[in-house]
Write an enzyme that holds these catalytic residues in place. Structure first.
Site, PDB file in Angstrom:
ATOM      1  N   THR A 161       0.860  -1.189   0.000  1.00  0.00           N
ATOM      2  CA  THR A 161       0.000   0.000   0.000  1.00  0.00           C
ATOM      3  C   THR A 161       0.897   1.241   0.000  1.00  0.00           C
ATOM      4  OG1 THR A 161      -0.229  -0.230   2.412  1.00  0.00           O
ATOM      5  CG2 THR A 161      -2.016  -1.092   1.045  1.00  0.00           C
ATOM      6  N   LYS A 187       3.884  -6.830   3.917  1.00  0.00           N
ATOM      7  CA  LYS A 187       3.654  -5.419   3.623  1.00  0.00           C
ATOM      8  C   LYS A 187       3.378  -4.706   4.929  1.00  0.00           C
ATOM      9  CE  LYS A 187       0.340  -3.253   3.491  1.00  0.00           C
ATOM     10  NZ  LYS A 187      -0.428  -2.354   4.451  1.00  0.00           N
ATOM     11  N   THR A 198      -0.109  -2.588  10.801  1.00  0.00           N
ATOM     12  CA  THR A 198      -0.968  -2.676   9.620  1.00  0.00           C
ATOM     13  C   THR A 198      -0.195  -3.475   8.658  1.00  0.00           C
ATOM     14  OG1 THR A 198      -2.280  -0.777   9.665  1.00  0.00           O
ATOM     15  CG2 THR A 198      -1.861  -1.507   7.595  1.00  0.00           C
ATOM     16  N   GLU A 285       6.174   4.980   7.131  1.00  0.00           N
ATOM     17  CA  GLU A 285       5.770   6.103   6.294  1.00  0.00           C
ATOM     18  C   GLU A 285       6.558   7.369   6.612  1.00  0.00           C
ATOM     19  OE1 GLU A 285       1.174   4.731   5.411  1.00  0.00           O
ATOM     20  OE2 GLU A 285       1.560   6.213   6.962  1.00  0.00           O
ATOM     21  N   ASN A 407      -0.569  11.476   5.845  1.00  0.00           N
ATOM     22  CA  ASN A 407      -1.752  10.856   6.451  1.00  0.00           C
ATOM     23  C   ASN A 407      -2.891  11.819   6.747  1.00  0.00           C
ATOM     24  OD1 ASN A 407      -1.259   7.854   7.047  1.00  0.00           O
ATOM     25  ND2 ASN A 407       0.667   8.816   7.640  1.00  0.00           N
TER      26      ASN A 407
END
Length: 410
Positions: A161, A187, A198, A285, A407
């Protein structure tokens, strides 16, 4: 002494004899993008035993419920279908129906029982799955699956993702003249916090492994790896780790196997999980730092973990890491409110091997050394409570303005 050979950035699942894979584009994100791979198929013609661990979130995505249902039925299993771009979470009865239809369609196209396929999803929460696109892509995946490294790498790419790179690893070793393999793909980059992150992670091996032994081995490995990472402190609705064992090697490993074989297998599974967990944190991220928190001298493992998580999830601490500021006072503060038993006069804090506090007393003269250490992309913070023998290790990341910007909307 048998050695484990760890191959990072490998082909992943197709390194395991008997496993095929595919990764195809379906435009699940509805962006008219037929280049981005977003549906993966992992398949073994030989029946497999399976094990799994899942999110402890009370809100569980439909695929998680289906996986748990399949595991309870006991198999045999033949594969995993995983999509990115849509979590199929908070989608009600229709979402669960969609997950079942996906498994049924895959199984039917391969003349197998529906319960032999696991289904996993990752992506945005609360949106219906675009089933016509997914099922069309699934037909293509069944047709295109293969055993080459390219097939394995496409499958690893298809589950990503916000990740910036695929996450694969293969561990092999030779026992009694035969080579054995444990490989995995994963992932995960944001919403990373146990249990688990996640994240999706899929492992496979060519051993024949009884279900109970496989579950025990996987659970122990996940506990010490995937459950010891944090990027932002959020827990997902879709976290899943699945492992398939297809017995292609003709060798079984279980409770009655020689101790050396049991240890080698457990170490191989652990190393696969450890490598994938490290890749997840390192690809957090928009992060710039990976910080290893090593807590020792705690009265209990629970206390050691409380201290590690309080520090690793503190926005003030994570912001200071991004700013390359060795603000160890924030570390002491977070440790103090963690809920763990702590005596300030016994507390030691160090950056790598350079002390910032010893027995509650600071070392301001060493600030130049601390500042140099925290400029690195990776460093260690060691905290000793001197109240017991319990330890805990956590990998954490910094908090950047890039993370916030990324985000704040989708």
């Amino acid at each position: 002494m048998t050695q484990l050979i760890v191959t990072p950035d490998s082909a992943g699942i197709t390194d395991v004899p008997g496993f095929e894979a595919a990764g195809v584009p379906c435009d699940i994100r509805d962006k008219n993008d037929l280049k981005r791979l977003d549906l993966a198929l992992l398949f073994s013609l030989r029946p497999c035993t399976a094990a799994g661990t899942f999110t402890t979130n009370a809100v569980k995505a439909a695929p998680v419920l289906l996986c748990q249902e399949n595991l309870a039925e006991g198999g045999p299993f033949h594969g995993i279908i995983a999509n990115s771009g849509n979590a199929n979470a908070c989608t009600g009865p229709e979402g669960l129906k969609d997950a079942h239809v996906t498994a049924q369609r895959a199984a039917g196209s391969l003349n197998l029982k529906a319960g032999s396929f696991f289904v996993c999803s990752t992506g945005r929460i609360g949106q219906p799955m675009p089933m016509p696109k997914l099922l069309k892509g699934l037909e293509r995946a069944v047709t295109e699956k293969g055993r080459t490294p390219a097939h394995g790498k496409k499958a690893a790419d298809a589950i990503l993702t916000s990740d910036t790179k695929a996450k694969t690893v293969t561990v092999s070793f030779t026992y009694d003249g035969k080579k054995h393999v444990v490989a995995g793909i994963a992932k995960g980059a944001g919403m990373i916090q146990p249990n688990m992150a996640t994240m999706l992670a899929f492992l496979a091996t060519d051993f024949s492994v009884p279900r109970s032994f496989l579950q025990k081995t996987l659970t122990e490995a996940v506990s010490g790896t995937f459950n010891c990472i944090t990027v932002d402190g959020d827990m997902s609705t879709n976290d899943t780790v699945l492992m398939l064992a297809n017995g292609h090697s003709g060798v079984s490993v279980g409770d009655k196997s020689p101790r050396e074989l049991r240890v080698l297998f457990a170490e191989a599974v652990w190393k696969v999980c450890e490598a994938l967990a490290e890749k997840i944190v390192s690809d957090g991220e928009k992060i710039t730092k990976v910080v290893e928190l090593k807590i020792s001298g705690a009265a209990s493992v629970q206390d050691a973990e409380k201290v590690a998580r309080a520090i690793g999830n503190s926005l003030l601490v994570k912001s200071s890491w991004f700013g390359e500021d060795p603000n160890w006072g924030r570390l002491a503060d977070a440790a103090g409110y963690s809920g763990a038993k702590l005596v300030e006069a016994k507390l030691d804090i160090a950056y790598n091997d350079t002390p910032a506090m010893t027995a509650g007393k600071p070392h301001p003269e060493l600030k130049p050394k601390w500042k140099e250490i925290v400029k690195a992309k990776r460093f260690t913070i060691a905290i000793n409570l001197h109240l017991g023998k319990a330890t805990y290790r956590l990998l954490a990341s910094d908090l950047t303005d890039g993370y916030v910007n990324y985000n704040k909307s989708e």
